[in-house]
Structures are given as C-alpha cells and as structure tokens.
Scaffold this motif. Structure first.
Motif, PDB file in Angstrom:
ATOM      1  N   ALA A 247      38.839  34.504  48.210  1.00  0.00           N
ATOM      2  CA  ALA A 247      37.616  34.062  48.477  1.00  0.00           C
ATOM      3  C   ALA A 247      36.610  35.378  47.569  1.00  0.00           C
ATOM      4  O   ALA A 247      36.866  36.022  48.287  1.00  0.00           O
ATOM      5  CB  ALA A 247      36.646  33.188  48.836  1.00  0.00           C
ATOM      6  N   TYR A 248      35.893  35.086  46.445  1.00  0.00           N
ATOM      7  CA  TYR A 248      35.158  36.539  46.547  1.00  0.00           C
ATOM      8  C   TYR A 248      33.448  35.984  46.144  1.00  0.00           C
ATOM      9  O   TYR A 248      33.695  34.915  45.975  1.00  0.00           O
ATOM     10  CB  TYR A 248      35.625  37.360  45.210  1.00  0.00           C
ATOM     11  N   SER A 249      32.619  37.228  46.356  1.00  0.00           N
ATOM     12  CA  SER A 249      31.079  36.158  46.345  1.00  0.00           C
ATOM     13  C   SER A 249      31.146  37.694  45.365  1.00  0.00           C
ATOM     14  O   SER A 249      29.588  36.909  44.913  1.00  0.00           O
ATOM     15  CB  SER A 249      30.818  36.869  47.656  1.00  0.00           C
ATOM     16  N   ASN A 250      31.432  38.256  44.695  1.00  0.00           N
ATOM     17  CA  ASN A 250      30.262  38.888  43.602  1.00  0.00           C
ATOM     18  C   ASN A 250      30.524  38.721  42.582  1.00  0.00           C
ATOM     19  O   ASN A 250      31.469  38.777  41.764  1.00  0.00           O
ATOM     20  CB  ASN A 250      30.535  41.065  43.060  1.00  0.00           C
ATOM     21  N   SER A 251      29.999  38.209  41.689  1.00  0.00           N
ATOM     22  CA  SER A 251      29.714  37.217  40.822  1.00  0.00           C
ATOM     23  C   SER A 251      30.328  38.377  39.770  1.00  0.00           C
ATOM     24  O   SER A 251      30.981  37.991  37.734  1.00  0.00           O
ATOM     25  CB  SER A 251      28.520  36.486  39.827  1.00  0.00           C
ATOM     26  N   ALA A 252      30.497  39.814  39.572  1.00  0.00           N
ATOM     27  CA  ALA A 252      29.328  40.357  38.725  1.00  0.00           C
ATOM     28  C   ALA A 252      31.383  41.484  38.239  1.00  0.00           C
ATOM     29  O   ALA A 252      31.843  41.977  37.281  1.00  0.00           O
ATOM     30  CB  ALA A 252      28.770  41.424  38.835  1.00  0.00           C
TER      31      ALA A 252
ATOM     32  N   LEU B 200      45.707  33.175  40.174  1.00  0.00           N
ATOM     33  CA  LEU B 200      44.955  31.698  38.615  1.00  0.00           C
ATOM     34  C   LEU B 200      43.871  32.862  39.803  1.00  0.00           C
ATOM     35  O   LEU B 200      43.338  32.858  41.000  1.00  0.00           O
ATOM     36  CB  LEU B 200      45.513  30.742  39.674  1.00  0.00           C
ATOM     37  N   LEU B 201      43.262  32.836  38.351  1.00  0.00           N
ATOM     38  CA  LEU B 201      41.648  33.165  39.009  1.00  0.00           C
ATOM     39  C   LEU B 201      40.350  31.628  38.852  1.00  0.00           C
ATOM     40  O   LEU B 201      40.794  31.044  37.845  1.00  0.00           O
ATOM     41  CB  LEU B 201      40.933  34.497  38.266  1.00  0.00           C
TER      42      LEU B 201
ATOM     43  N   LEU C 184      40.767  33.131  43.420  1.00  0.00           N
ATOM     44  CA  LEU C 184      42.182  34.248  42.549  1.00  0.00           C
ATOM     45  C   LEU C 184      42.906  33.585  44.107  1.00  0.00           C
ATOM     46  O   LEU C 184      43.106  33.300  45.478  1.00  0.00           O
ATOM     47  CB  LEU C 184      41.593  35.345  43.573  1.00  0.00           C
ATOM     48  N   SER C 185      43.693  33.622  43.582  1.00  0.00           N
ATOM     49  CA  SER C 185      45.462  32.836  44.475  1.00  0.00           C
ATOM     50  C   SER C 185      46.347  33.393  43.494  1.00  0.00           C
ATOM     51  O   SER C 185      46.732  33.912  42.767  1.00  0.00           O
ATOM     52  CB  SER C 185      44.949  31.101  44.123  1.00  0.00           C
ATOM     53  N   LEU C 186      47.528  34.106  44.768  1.00  0.00           N
ATOM     54  CA  LEU C 186      48.456  34.546  44.666  1.00  0.00           C
ATOM     55  C   LEU C 186      49.529  33.558  44.895  1.00  0.00           C
ATOM     56  O   LEU C 186      49.636  33.187  46.154  1.00  0.00           O
ATOM     57  CB  LEU C 186      48.990  35.649  45.008  1.00  0.00           C
TER      58      LEU C 186
END
Lengths: 115, 113
Positions: B24-29, B65-66, B73-75
């Motif tokens: 999981a990521y939090s930076n929408s940019a 997959l994004l 995000l997954s691998l």
C-alpha cells in the motif's frame, strides 16, 4: 552486463573513525544514489547525484558527505562513526533523462561494522 | 509523511503455487512503482516496474497490478520456485520528488519444497 560496483564489500571501523565507500555506476549512467539499510529494515535514501551535482538529499547525517566525480563514480565519506552507523550501504545508478521512470539498479552493497 | 508499506511481513507458499505480495502506498502523486527482490546480504534486484498510467504489467512469471483508486500495488509470482525465496520490496517515485526512490517495508517470501 556490467553492474554497479561497490567497494569495499566489508569494512570494520572503530567508533569515531572515518570510512569511505566507493561506487562505480553502470557505464553511461549519470545518476548515483546512496542508501543505508539497517538489519531487518528498508533501504533508506541518503543522497543522490546527477551529472556530478547533488540532486536530492534524504536522511543523510551531517557527519556524512558524498560527491560524484568527473568519471561519474561516487564516494560516501563517513566521519565520527557511531555504533548506529553499522549497516549495509547500497549504491545505485540510473540513466536520468529529466523525468522519473528510469530503472534504478543497485550494487551488492558495502557492509560497515562499527565496533 | 508519505510512505510505502506492505500488509504482510512473511508469506509462506508451496513450491509451484502462485504467490501474491501486496503493498500500500500513501503518496497520491506517486507515478512510478518498482518491485525489488533482495536476497540475504545482497543488493535489491530489479524485478518489474509499472507507471501510474497502467493497471497491469507482465514479465516472466511475474505480474504487477496497480490500483490507483485504493493506492494498492501487488506482485504476483506464478509457479513459485525455491529460488524465489527472498525479501520483496515495493518502491515508489514521484515526479515532484525528483529521483528519490522510497522503499516500503519488505515481505519475506518463503517457498516450501
């Protein structure tokens, strides 16, 4: 294919000593990055250089300095070493073309142990 | 601050099964994402990358997959092999953060024979 070369691979220093790590990027790569990875931790960004100029700065202590030379190799200088500096230091390189998305390749790292 | 992190610290799978490692990521940019594989005592090895204008990208036995809606995000590793055992990191980069690659917490993949 040539990869990112780091030296030395292993280094043992005493507290308050200095250490210098060297990085030779992949040929034609003009961007170099330094990362620090403590045991069981994520690699933490320290500093990067593009065309011999510092481009980004992360959590690099003031006791550390780095530079990129005319042949694009880079050196990370660490002074007044502390026990907490013991870590695996990675150098990475990429071919920068002005925007993100260039594959960043990592070296095998330099193990620094401070005793 | 912005961060990239993983849901599971350890994943154990049977040889031949498919593996899914999440991030999981939090930076929408964030507009560029990379998966790295790190074996013990070695440097992160590039596996696959994906830009934010894509939802899926496939490589040899790996698929990334994004999902930008939920910043996930997954691998996926098909037919997992013992040689796949390692720690896997996701990392992100954004145009507004220059060339700084931010790593998330690693997931250790253990493949049982």
């Amino acid at each position: 294919a040539a990869g990112v070369i780091q030296s030395p691979r292993h280094l043992i220093k005493e507290k308050r000593e200095t250490a210098t790590l060297k990085c030779y990027p992949i040929p034609r790569h003009d961007t170099v990055y330094w990362y620090q990875q403590g045991p069981g931790q994520d690699p933490q960004f320290l500093i990067s250089f593009y065309e011999k100029m510092q481009s980004d700065k992360g959590s690099i202590p003031d006791r550390f300095s780095a530079q990129q030379f005319s042949d694009y190799h880079s050196e990370l200088n660490m002074s007044s070493l502390e026990l907490g500096d013991s870590a695996l230091y990675f150098c990475a390189s990429s071919l920068a073309d002005g925007f993100s998305g260039n594959t960043i390749y990592f070296g095998e790292g330099s193990w620094l142990t401070v005793v | 601050g912005e961060s990239v992190g993983l849901h599971l610290p350890t994943l154990s799978v049977q040889e031949g099964d498919n593996s899914i490692i999440n991030c999981a990521y939090s930076n929408s940019a964030s507009d560029y994402f990379i998966w790295y594989k790190q074996e013990s005592g070695k440097g992160p090895q590039f596996i696959i990358d994906i830009r934010s204008n894509m939802d899926k990208r496939q490589g040899q036995r790996v698929t990334v997959l994004l999902n930008k809606t939920v910043k996930h995000l997954s691998l996926q590793i098909a037919a997992t092999q013992p040689g796949d055992s390692a720690v896997y990191f996701c990392a992100e980069m954004s145009d507004n953060a220059g060339n700084m690659l931010t790593f998330g917490g690693g997931t250790r993949l253990m493949v049982k024979p």
